[in-house]
Motif scaffolding. Sequence first.
Motif: not given
Lengths: 496, 622
Positions: B1-2, B186, B188-189
Amino acid sequence: MKVSQVLKNGVLPGGLAGLAGGLVLAAAMYELGRLDIFGQMAGVISQLAGLVLVLAVSALLGAGFGVLVWYQRPNAGETLVWGLVYGVFWWYLGRLTILPLFQGKGLTWDVDSARAAFPDLLGLILLGGIIGLVHVFLRRMLQVQAEDQQAGRASLFQGALAGLLSAYLLGVAADGQDQLFAFAGMAAGGSALAAWPVILLIGLLAGVGFAWLFTDSTGGAGVGLIRGIAYGFFWWVAGGLTLVPLITGSGLVWTATEVQIIFPTLPGYLLFGAAVALLYQWLGALIRLLFSEFLPGSSEEGLGTQGLRIVGRSGLAALVGGSLFSLVMWQTGFLPRVADLIGSSSPVAGFIVHLAIAGLIGLSYGILFRRQSYDVGSALGWGVSYGFFWAMLGPLTLMPVLLGGTPQWTADAAASVFPNLIGHLGYGAGLGITFYLLEARYSPWWIPRTEVQAARLERRKEQVQTSGPALWTLLILLGLTLPVLLAKGQGLTPVY
Amino acid sequence: MRGASNILTPAFRHDLVAGGAAGLIGGLVFWWALAAQGMAPAVPGLLGLHLLGTGVILHLLSSVLVGASFGAVLRYQPSGYAGTTSSGLLLGLLWWVAGPMSLGPLLDGAGPTWSIVEAQKVFPSLIGHLLYGGGTGLCFYIFVASYLYFRPRSEDLAPLPEVPKTRVLILGGGFGGIGTAQRLEQLYSHIPGLELTLVSQSNYLLYTPMLAEVASSALEPQHISAPVRATCPHTLFHRGEVVDINTKDQVVRVRSGGSVPYEDLTYDRLVLALGSVANYFDLPGMAENSFKLKTLEDATRLRNHIIGLLEDVDVEPFDEERVSRLTFAVAGGGFAGIEAIAELFDMVHGVLHFYPTIQPPQLRFVLIHSRDRILPELGAQLGEYALRKLQARGIEFMLENRVTGAVPGAVLLGNGEALSTHTLVWTAGNQPNPLLKTLPCEKNRAGAVVVDGTLLVDGLTNVWAVGDCAQIPDPYNDGQPYPPTAQHALREGKVAAENIAAVIQGKPVKKFRFRAIGILVGLGHRTAAAEIRGWRFSGLLAWLMWRTIYLSKLPGAEKKVRVALDWTIDLFFPRDIVVTSSLERHPNLDSNPMPPATQEQPPDNGNDRTNAGDGTAGDGSR
């Protein structure tokens, strides 16, 4: 990455493709009367030696190409683009660097030597394209890659329609510049009655070819647009510079001076390719909208739902890009000319008009290229490619028309707006990167939320990774080097 | 995940180093190539340094830095050497544009012209940059690939651990709840394994500022509400009523109305956004005999009721109850009450031409307010202005008068009088959701939970509260609580979401700070009053501002378009008097309820009006 796998999937089809391309290249060289020059390089002045040399080098290049793309799952169209970029790259590395070194002449990187070697550039481009196409078919035949989707009749029909429409538009634009015959490969004095069918036929073939080559490609309208430009470039080399003059009896148009004269056809073909791609995409969407059966579970979001967010992000991105561009324009004194569009001549008015245009183009970028970039590199690539597209469409085509004239596609016109091209590249870079950063902050599409989404995104990301770099590099490479080589300016003593 | 924040991962560091090393090699080759043609390489040449010593170092340094930037931009992808090389070519070209074409002339003092002549002069540099770029890209790939071959990264080797889920539960689908959910979506990352759930009794977010216009038939009910599933597409939505909140076990019980009576939802983090309900202050008969204006059903019911009254009155001109039926009362002189009475006044007068037997002097609109000044939040000057404007139209004001109760057909006032009316709209009191009373935490006098500056509830763990149901201290106002408005709730939701993300990531939280931008109130008939950062506006300008600002804040592009169209159509056509449901009329207030359409009508004696003149209704009932 097992060696045997690379050999079987890459080197073998690549080498064979190289041989096929080499035959074509040798034929072209023969037609130009340069085949014995090649033989000279091997120390033997003979056509046969030249032929052998060309074939050997082509096979090697083809094998190298195979190593380059063996792991990808590209379709025919994307491999074609890889081939084109590969060919151009080898002209720089091989023809201009390694060969002179090999011959003991030292590096010849100045404009005059490059101009003299111009036919080899076109030859290598053609070679690369053929290697790309043959490579794909060989792999399909050898069954080393999965069957991709074959083009159905519907999509071929779509392509044909898109091609015809684009050819018509091209003909109208060309007619406005009295270049209709150049496009049809005829000498001036031929009748328009004969030129139009030729152009429409080219369009039809090109459209069908586009559908056939790129049928499996994913990606939004923007990606299709860039693909179309690359495709248009291939048609210019293979068609406008090679096949059409051969068929009409004038011989290959490959030297720098000849290409200079026929240069106006280049923007025409590039924009034609872009139009084919866009129309193909939009016709497809229209046909699906009107005629397709209702498929349960195929509901779509609708363009309006993300609309305001795209507008906002594009606006901001365009501001950034537009500021960069304005620097260039102010420095080169181009702003008053932009102000001409609204009948003024003050730089401030020009600046405002310029920003407004930048905003609109930025909005189109947001619509065409949303969710296509997943990191800074790809954002930069799509951005500068789109900037290049507008450099062609804007200063050379639309601006002269809006100021009351006709599109200016000659080599001199392209040379005179070279600063504009640089500005557009800066604009595209700022636009792309800013838009990507905003997408990353608020809706990073490349991070999946569910497994179903993950599979879909993997495919799209893979496609961007495999086809994007070739497209970007090809366009910018050509955009920068062709005007430099073909401008009528004198080759000055290089400083650094 | 970046994400944008995970920059200095080991992978990125490897890419930088490999890029720098590749750039070094590329730079050396570039140097040699140009030197072989008798030219000085770009960078030293830029500064006029043709000497070997400093020139070499500068050139190599810049090659390393540019190479590192290549690594940062290109990033290593397994088997991606074609893409890396090709992108390297592109980057090399772009550096040619930035360097010899732009910086070069700049440092030379001539200024860049980017002309074709300039380009031809530095054409050899173009080829050099091109090959540098491609070479650096390829070397970069080879370096990283070789490094990983011999020393695979731990994250590439070990299987990824199960990502633990973080369940965030939001109770309430108003501005506070939706604001939280949207911001969390927004973010969630930043929150691995986020599972976001929202529970609300209605499946839409209601845009309360425009509710009065729904009651007055100026807007369609659906156009001012946005479905929760559309505004928050990545949130699990439960339509249901919250029955119990157990903060000790972190479980919330929800009644959905499906086949299962109750559903228990566990949470890791809870957000209370339950809002407020009407507060009748235990006044006798108020809940049964008045209309409130909190939901779409309320607005639609009020609208149908009023039009129904007009219908009845028009066909029975000499009914004893006529005066009572044509009297409309609103209790409460705050924003909701003033807008309601202004809109209802506009509606009734606007459709009066459909009802020929009703004359304007027969209508009576009364606003009852317990204090001496209406619109207390707005300031004396604008409050006076609003009062004068509405009085000039004919609206009566009973100030410093309390409502003490209601019976069918009349409102009881504090001074002992009774105002006979069939329509009483109650806007004089709100209270936080009574469910909050069950929570074991500190609450204020009204019943709202007390939270600290970061919106965390005092005394409970993992519970945040936003909106009308929370008392949030205002640092700009000596810790006085923020007013319960939509603009505050929305922003509180955003800050709560950011604080939740910060807590999960172990980052510092931030306090909620907001200076209200302004307040606007509509006064009907193209007038309004507004105060924005100290500037006061009134009249048509304020009305245009009201419409523009509230339209821009309506959630969703689709609804904005629909409301804008509704307003435009209103310019050309009169208000709609379609009664969408006669069964929704208030049963107690109306002594002559309309019979359902399916029942048989008694025989018609010809002219109903003649019959009504006898004192009996046309349908025979009484």
